[in-house]
Motif scaffolding. Structure first.
Motif, short mmCIF file in Angstrom:
data_model
loop_
_atom_site.label_atom_id
_atom_site.label_comp_id
_atom_site.label_asym_id
_atom_site.label_seq_id
_atom_site.Cartn_x
_atom_site.Cartn_y
_atom_site.Cartn_z
N THR A 24 0.85 -1.19 0.00
CA THR A 24 0.00 0.00 0.00
C THR A 24 0.89 1.24 0.00
O THR A 24 2.10 1.16 -0.19
N THR A 25 0.27 2.39 0.20
CA THR A 25 1.02 3.65 0.26
C THR A 25 1.07 4.14 1.71
O THR A 25 0.25 3.74 2.55
N ALA A 26 2.01 5.03 1.96
CA ALA A 26 2.10 5.63 3.31
C ALA A 26 0.82 6.40 3.62
O ALA A 26 0.34 6.40 4.76
N GLY A 27 0.26 7.06 2.62
CA GLY A 27 -0.98 7.82 2.83
C GLY A 27 -2.14 6.92 3.24
O GLY A 27 -2.89 7.23 4.16
N HIS A 28 -2.28 5.78 2.55
CA HIS A 28 -3.36 4.86 2.92
C HIS A 28 -3.10 4.27 4.31
O HIS A 28 -4.04 4.13 5.10
N MET A 29 -1.84 3.97 4.59
CA MET A 29 -1.50 3.43 5.91
C MET A 29 -1.87 4.43 7.01
O MET A 29 -2.40 4.06 8.05
N ARG A 30 -1.63 5.72 6.75
CA ARG A 30 -2.04 6.76 7.71
C ARG A 30 -3.55 6.78 7.88
O ARG A 30 -4.05 6.92 9.00
N ASN A 31 -4.30 6.65 6.78
CA ASN A 31 -5.76 6.62 6.86
C ASN A 31 -6.24 5.46 7.72
O ASN A 31 -7.17 5.60 8.52
N VAL A 32 -5.60 4.30 7.56
CA VAL A 32 -5.94 3.14 8.39
C VAL A 32 -5.57 3.41 9.84
O VAL A 32 -6.35 3.16 10.76
N MET A 33 -4.39 3.96 10.04
CA MET A 33 -3.88 4.23 11.39
C MET A 33 -4.83 5.16 12.16
O MET A 33 -5.07 4.95 13.35
N TYR A 34 -5.35 6.17 11.49
CA TYR A 34 -6.24 7.13 12.15
C TYR A 34 -7.72 6.74 12.10
O TYR A 34 -8.58 7.49 12.55
N GLY A 35 -8.02 5.58 11.54
CA GLY A 35 -9.39 5.12 11.50
C GLY A 35 -10.23 5.74 10.40
O GLY A 35 -11.46 5.58 10.38
N GLN A 36 -9.59 6.43 9.47
CA GLN A 36 -10.31 7.03 8.35
C GLN A 36 -10.76 5.97 7.35
O GLN A 36 -11.76 6.14 6.67
N LYS A 37 -9.98 4.90 7.26
CA LYS A 37 -10.28 3.78 6.37
C LYS A 37 -10.19 2.48 7.16
O LYS A 37 -9.39 2.36 8.08
N THR A 38 -11.01 1.52 6.77
CA THR A 38 -10.94 0.19 7.37
C THR A 38 -9.74 -0.54 6.78
O THR A 38 -9.48 -0.45 5.59
N CYS A 39 -9.04 -1.27 7.60
CA CYS A 39 -7.91 -2.05 7.14
C CYS A 39 -8.44 -3.29 6.41
O CYS A 39 -9.15 -4.11 7.00
N ALA A 40 -8.11 -3.41 5.14
CA ALA A 40 -8.53 -4.58 4.36
C ALA A 40 -7.89 -5.84 4.95
O ALA A 40 -6.82 -5.77 5.57
N THR A 41 -8.53 -6.97 4.74
CA THR A 41 -8.01 -8.22 5.32
C THR A 41 -6.62 -8.55 4.81
O THR A 41 -5.75 -8.94 5.59
N ASP A 42 -6.39 -8.37 3.51
CA ASP A 42 -5.06 -8.68 2.98
C ASP A 42 -4.01 -7.73 3.50
O ASP A 42 -2.87 -8.12 3.78
N LEU A 43 -4.37 -6.47 3.74
CA LEU A 43 -3.44 -5.52 4.32
C LEU A 43 -3.15 -5.88 5.77
O LEU A 43 -2.00 -5.80 6.22
N ALA A 44 -4.17 -6.30 6.50
CA ALA A 44 -3.97 -6.70 7.90
C ALA A 44 -2.96 -7.85 8.01
O ALA A 44 -2.09 -7.85 8.88
N VAL A 45 -3.07 -8.81 7.11
CA VAL A 45 -2.13 -9.94 7.10
C VAL A 45 -0.72 -9.44 6.81
O VAL A 45 0.24 -9.85 7.47
N GLN A 46 -0.59 -8.55 5.84
CA GLN A 46 0.74 -8.04 5.50
C GLN A 46 1.35 -7.18 6.61
O GLN A 46 2.55 -7.26 6.88
N VAL A 47 0.54 -6.36 7.26
CA VAL A 47 1.04 -5.56 8.38
C VAL A 47 1.54 -6.48 9.48
O VAL A 47 2.63 -6.26 10.04
N GLU A 48 0.77 -7.50 9.79
CA GLU A 48 1.19 -8.47 10.81
C GLU A 48 2.51 -9.12 10.41
O GLU A 48 3.44 -9.21 11.23
#
Length: 95
Positions: A24-48
């Motif tokens: 993903t992008t740093a911008g999208h990661m920030r949106n997830v971090m601040y709760g602006q966007k829901t973390c997609a399941t595939d992104l959640a796996v990759q973050v973990e």
């Protein structure tokens, strides 16, 4: 650890690299971090994976058990291991 804490511990250039490794992008990661966007399941796996389990999918998605039911037993085991143990001879209240 939550995503905000994890990312705050990384230098800015490593945050961008972390986001790219997660697909993903740093911008999208920030949106997830601040709760602006829901973390997609595939992104959640990759973050973990990319954080070395410092941030888990359970922390990223409140509905994690719906997506990864096989983790419910694992999560229960972790909670049991983390529960304080009463000293020998002492009975702990069930309340």
């Amino acid at each position: 650890m939550d995503l905000r804490t994890y990312l705050s511990g990384l230098p800015a250039d490593e945050r961008e690299a972390f986001a790219v490794k997660c697909g993903t992008t740093a911008g999208h990661m920030r949106n997830v971090m601040y709760g602006q966007k829901t973390c997609a399941t595939d992104l959640a796996v990759q973050v973990e994976k990319q954080s070395g389990r410092a941030v888990t999918r359970q922390e990223l998605r409140s509905d994690w058990a719906d997506h990864w039911p096989e983790l419910t037993a694992f999560d229960a085991d972790l909670r049991e291991q983390a529960a304080p143990v009463a000293p020998a001879g002492e009975v702990r209240d069930a309340a």
